[in-house]
Design a protein around this motif. Structure first.
Motif, PDB file in Angstrom:
ATOM      1  N   TYR A  57       0.828  -1.062  -0.128  1.00  0.00           N
ATOM      2  CA  TYR A  57       0.057  -0.076  -0.084  1.00  0.00           C
ATOM      3  C   TYR A  57       0.867   1.153  -0.045  1.00  0.00           C
ATOM      4  O   TYR A  57       1.825   1.455   0.739  1.00  0.00           O
ATOM      5  CB  TYR A  57      -0.705   0.032   1.328  1.00  0.00           C
ATOM      6  CG  TYR A  57      -1.537   1.139   1.409  1.00  0.00           C
ATOM      7  CD1 TYR A  57      -2.749   1.423   0.602  1.00  0.00           C
ATOM      8  CD2 TYR A  57      -1.440   2.150   2.342  1.00  0.00           C
ATOM      9  CE1 TYR A  57      -3.713   2.617   0.939  1.00  0.00           C
ATOM     10  CE2 TYR A  57      -2.039   3.273   2.567  1.00  0.00           C
ATOM     11  CZ  TYR A  57      -3.149   3.307   1.816  1.00  0.00           C
ATOM     12  OH  TYR A  57      -4.075   4.653   2.059  1.00  0.00           O
ATOM     13  N   SER A 127      -4.676   1.292  -4.442  1.00  0.00           N
ATOM     14  CA  SER A 127      -3.973   1.698  -3.447  1.00  0.00           C
ATOM     15  C   SER A 127      -4.158   3.299  -3.024  1.00  0.00           C
ATOM     16  O   SER A 127      -4.410   3.724  -1.857  1.00  0.00           O
ATOM     17  CB  SER A 127      -2.514   1.642  -3.603  1.00  0.00           C
ATOM     18  OG  SER A 127      -1.783   2.280  -2.276  1.00  0.00           O
ATOM     19  N   GLU A 132      -5.832   2.457   3.878  1.00  0.00           N
ATOM     20  CA  GLU A 132      -4.917   1.427   4.388  1.00  0.00           C
ATOM     21  C   GLU A 132      -5.371   0.069   4.705  1.00  0.00           C
ATOM     22  O   GLU A 132      -5.076  -1.126   4.458  1.00  0.00           O
ATOM     23  CB  GLU A 132      -3.857   1.748   5.162  1.00  0.00           C
ATOM     24  CG  GLU A 132      -2.636   0.928   5.346  1.00  0.00           C
ATOM     25  CD  GLU A 132      -1.614   1.367   6.475  1.00  0.00           C
ATOM     26  OE1 GLU A 132      -0.755   0.451   6.427  1.00  0.00           O
ATOM     27  OE2 GLU A 132      -1.671   2.425   6.908  1.00  0.00           O
ATOM     28  N   GLN A 133      -6.507   0.303   5.431  1.00  0.00           N
ATOM     29  CA  GLN A 133      -7.241  -1.220   5.653  1.00  0.00           C
ATOM     30  C   GLN A 133      -8.035  -1.550   4.741  1.00  0.00           C
ATOM     31  O   GLN A 133      -8.194  -2.668   4.744  1.00  0.00           O
ATOM     32  CB  GLN A 133      -8.094  -0.716   6.934  1.00  0.00           C
ATOM     33  CG  GLN A 133      -7.237  -0.429   8.313  1.00  0.00           C
ATOM     34  CD  GLN A 133      -6.226  -1.384   8.676  1.00  0.00           C
ATOM     35  OE1 GLN A 133      -6.345  -2.456   8.604  1.00  0.00           O
ATOM     36  NE2 GLN A 133      -4.968  -0.743   8.865  1.00  0.00           N
ATOM     37  N   TYR A 135      -7.271  -1.466   1.695  1.00  0.00           N
ATOM     38  CA  TYR A 135      -6.425  -2.217   0.800  1.00  0.00           C
ATOM     39  C   TYR A 135      -5.793  -3.438   1.330  1.00  0.00           C
ATOM     40  O   TYR A 135      -5.808  -4.581   0.547  1.00  0.00           O
ATOM     41  CB  TYR A 135      -5.110  -1.260   0.544  1.00  0.00           C
ATOM     42  CG  TYR A 135      -4.367  -1.703  -0.773  1.00  0.00           C
ATOM     43  CD1 TYR A 135      -4.606  -1.436  -1.976  1.00  0.00           C
ATOM     44  CD2 TYR A 135      -3.154  -2.291  -0.375  1.00  0.00           C
ATOM     45  CE1 TYR A 135      -3.714  -2.249  -2.932  1.00  0.00           C
ATOM     46  CE2 TYR A 135      -2.092  -2.628  -1.442  1.00  0.00           C
ATOM     47  CZ  TYR A 135      -2.489  -2.559  -2.805  1.00  0.00           C
ATOM     48  OH  TYR A 135      -1.673  -3.030  -3.609  1.00  0.00           O
ATOM     49  N   ARG A 136      -5.711  -3.503   2.679  1.00  0.00           N
ATOM     50  CA  ARG A 136      -5.278  -4.885   3.133  1.00  0.00           C
ATOM     51  C   ARG A 136      -6.209  -5.807   3.131  1.00  0.00           C
ATOM     52  O   ARG A 136      -6.026  -7.059   2.854  1.00  0.00           O
ATOM     53  CB  ARG A 136      -4.945  -4.436   4.704  1.00  0.00           C
ATOM     54  CG  ARG A 136      -4.494  -5.741   5.540  1.00  0.00           C
ATOM     55  CD  ARG A 136      -4.252  -5.403   6.908  1.00  0.00           C
ATOM     56  NE  ARG A 136      -5.517  -4.836   7.815  1.00  0.00           N
ATOM     57  CZ  ARG A 136      -6.389  -5.586   8.376  1.00  0.00           C
ATOM     58  NH1 ARG A 136      -6.375  -6.878   8.226  1.00  0.00           N
ATOM     59  NH2 ARG A 136      -7.302  -5.079   8.988  1.00  0.00           N
ATOM     60  N   ARG A 137      -7.596  -5.460   3.167  1.00  0.00           N
ATOM     61  CA  ARG A 137      -8.769  -6.242   3.075  1.00  0.00           C
ATOM     62  C   ARG A 137      -8.942  -6.995   1.611  1.00  0.00           C
ATOM     63  O   ARG A 137      -8.892  -8.140   1.661  1.00  0.00           O
ATOM     64  CB  ARG A 137     -10.217  -6.044   3.591  1.00  0.00           C
ATOM     65  CG  ARG A 137      -9.987  -5.280   5.147  1.00  0.00           C
ATOM     66  CD  ARG A 137     -11.447  -5.034   5.595  1.00  0.00           C
ATOM     67  NE  ARG A 137     -11.195  -4.697   7.064  1.00  0.00           N
ATOM     68  CZ  ARG A 137     -11.075  -5.484   8.043  1.00  0.00           C
ATOM     69  NH1 ARG A 137     -10.783  -6.657   7.796  1.00  0.00           N
ATOM     70  NH2 ARG A 137     -10.866  -4.737   9.085  1.00  0.00           N
ATOM     71  N   SER A 139      -6.337  -7.093  -0.241  1.00  0.00           N
ATOM     72  CA  SER A 139      -5.236  -8.166  -0.402  1.00  0.00           C
ATOM     73  C   SER A 139      -5.326  -9.610   0.131  1.00  0.00           C
ATOM     74  O   SER A 139      -4.692 -10.383  -0.227  1.00  0.00           O
ATOM     75  CB  SER A 139      -3.695  -7.459   0.380  1.00  0.00           C
ATOM     76  OG  SER A 139      -3.646  -6.048  -0.323  1.00  0.00           O
ATOM     77  N   ASN A 140      -6.087  -9.420   1.259  1.00  0.00           N
ATOM     78  CA  ASN A 140      -6.329 -10.581   1.913  1.00  0.00           C
ATOM     79  C   ASN A 140      -7.068 -11.460   1.304  1.00  0.00           C
ATOM     80  O   ASN A 140      -7.015 -12.601   1.232  1.00  0.00           O
ATOM     81  CB  ASN A 140      -6.821 -10.493   3.293  1.00  0.00           C
ATOM     82  CG  ASN A 140      -5.717  -9.746   4.533  1.00  0.00           C
ATOM     83  OD1 ASN A 140      -4.872 -10.113   4.152  1.00  0.00           O
ATOM     84  ND2 ASN A 140      -6.179  -9.396   5.632  1.00  0.00           N
ATOM     85  N   TYR A 220      -2.126 -15.546   7.502  1.00  0.00           N
ATOM     86  CA  TYR A 220      -3.193 -14.435   7.332  1.00  0.00           C
ATOM     87  C   TYR A 220      -4.300 -14.708   8.313  1.00  0.00           C
ATOM     88  O   TYR A 220      -4.583 -15.714   8.654  1.00  0.00           O
ATOM     89  CB  TYR A 220      -3.756 -14.678   5.608  1.00  0.00           C
ATOM     90  CG  TYR A 220      -2.725 -14.286   4.652  1.00  0.00           C
ATOM     91  CD1 TYR A 220      -2.696 -12.800   4.104  1.00  0.00           C
ATOM     92  CD2 TYR A 220      -1.670 -15.148   4.011  1.00  0.00           C
ATOM     93  CE1 TYR A 220      -1.874 -12.541   3.190  1.00  0.00           C
ATOM     94  CE2 TYR A 220      -0.908 -14.554   3.164  1.00  0.00           C
ATOM     95  CZ  TYR A 220      -0.930 -13.532   2.660  1.00  0.00           C
ATOM     96  OH  TYR A 220      -0.073 -13.088   1.641  1.00  0.00           O
ATOM     97  N   SER A 222      -8.258 -13.117   7.786  1.00  0.00           N
ATOM     98  CA  SER A 222      -9.093 -12.093   6.960  1.00  0.00           C
ATOM     99  C   SER A 222     -10.304 -12.203   7.450  1.00  0.00           C
ATOM    100  O   SER A 222     -11.097 -13.144   7.927  1.00  0.00           O
ATOM    101  CB  SER A 222      -9.213 -12.634   5.579  1.00  0.00           C
ATOM    102  OG  SER A 222      -9.910 -12.011   4.823  1.00  0.00           O
TER     103      SER A 222
END
Length: 371
Positions: A57, A127, A132-133, A135-137, A139-140, A220, A222
């Protein structure tokens, strides 16, 4: 530049043609009645595994999302752009699903349709368009899909991280309205922009299967934090309040999921007006986990709006804090619906006992950028 609205092939989903089968049963029925080795349509099969983990990110202001969107779109030839771009009010935008690619055809272009350079631009755009969160979700979800790609039934279902689609509605610009959708199995993000800023992220679906797993040496988790936060909020309630908050049962799927635009269920559970300040804080902490999918500046504005109507927000819970057990949560107010469902079962043969979640976020007063 002209915006095109190509026709797309629709495949029967769990809620089309007036049917209201839960997603899990749609998959079961499809597996039973389709001939061996076939699925509802020919889903792409890929062997490209370098997608996961996705690029890191990179925080950026909203204006960067416009520039990266324009660069991404410009990287395609005119024929591909005609599949990527739609009118602002195109019907295709509401035709999204959390079903695997083997059972639902989406508008737009998939990750598998892109070159390595175009994939890089795609993740740069995502991104800059998400918090940020968020994008993390995302990604997961792609990591979970890469995990499922190792299952014996992956090809039949189209469980590959390349099988996620991006589409644009209206032309990205710093004036007026435009939006984008990105999704596939267990993901359906629909973000809208107005005058260069995110105006709404409704509706957005985030799920996962599995929820806790190891892939290429990386651990991970998620959606588990969403489950645990909801349970923590429930535990702040006293016995009488817990009785009021009891959702009664765990439905087979989220009630306001794909295909259910405009559905506003009756509010259930305990009203936040009957909660203490500490309990209200815990409830808002749960809500933030969904709201912060969008960039922080937009998330802060949205949280203030939800706090202003908090006395009219209801919280319902049923289940425990254990992963891979039956759980249902609904948080609902005048402009908010959040649902989380875990049925304690799995479809992927290699995901047994590792958790399976569906969640939805909606603002029923402001969806797809339209009030």
């Amino acid at each position: 530049m002209k915006v095109f609205t190509p026709a797309i092939k629709l495949v029967k989903s769990s809620k089309q043609q007036g049917q209201r089968y839960p997603v899990i049963w749609a998959l079961v029925l499809a597996m039973i009645f389709e001939p061996a080795g076939s699925a509802a349509h020919e889903a792409p099969v890929h062997t490209h595994q370098r997608l996961v983990p996705v690029p890191a990110y990179v925080p950026a202001p909203g204006q960067s999302a416009i520039a990266t969107a324009q660069r991404l779109i410009a990287s395609f030839d005119p024929g591909a752009r005609s599949e990527l771009l739609f009118d602002w009010d195109a019907r295709e935008r509401t035709r999204w699903s959390n079903l695997p690619a083997g059972f639902f055809t989406r508008p737009g272009l998939s990750i598998g349709d892109m070159s390595d350079d175009q994939r890089g631009l795609l993740f740069e755009f995502l991104s800059t368009s998400l918090g940020e969160q968020g994008y993390r979700r995302l990604s997961n979800v792609l990591a979970a899909e890469a995990f499922l790609s190792q299952a014996p039934n992956a090809a039949r279902n189209g469980w590959y991280p390349e099988n996620y689609w991006i589409s644009f509605y209206g032309l990205p610009s710093d004036g007026g309205d435009w939006g984008w959708s990105f999704g596939g199995h267990h993901l359906g993000l629909n973000l809208s922009f107005r005058d260069g800023q995110v105006s709404t992220m409704s509706p957005s679906f985030v799920g996962t299967e599995p929820a806790i797993f190891r892939l290429d040496g990386v651990e991970y988790e998620s959606v588990v934090d969403m489950h645990h936060a909801g349970h923590a909020a429930f535990l702040t309630l006293d016995p009488d309040q817990r009785e009021l908050a009891d959702a009664g049962r765990v439905p087979r799927d989220v009630i306001t999921g794909p295909g259910d635009d405009g559905l506003v269920p009756q509010r259930i559970g305990i009203s936040a007006s009957e909660m203490s300040p500490a309990q209200r804080t815990a409830l808002l902490a749960v809500v933030r986990l969904w709201v912060e999918i969008q960039p922080e500046g937009n998330a802060s504005v949205r949280m203030k709006a939800i706090e202003a109507e908090l006395d009219q927000v209801h919280f319902a819970w049923h289940g425990s804090g254990e992963v891979n057990t039956p759980v249902y949560m609904r948080i609902q107010g005048p402009s908010l619906i959040i649902e989380l469902v875990s049925n304690g079962d799995n479809v992927g043969e290699n995901a047994r006992g590792r958790g399976h979640y569906h969640t939805i976020y909606r603002d029923p007063t402001f969806e797809y950028g339209r009030q």
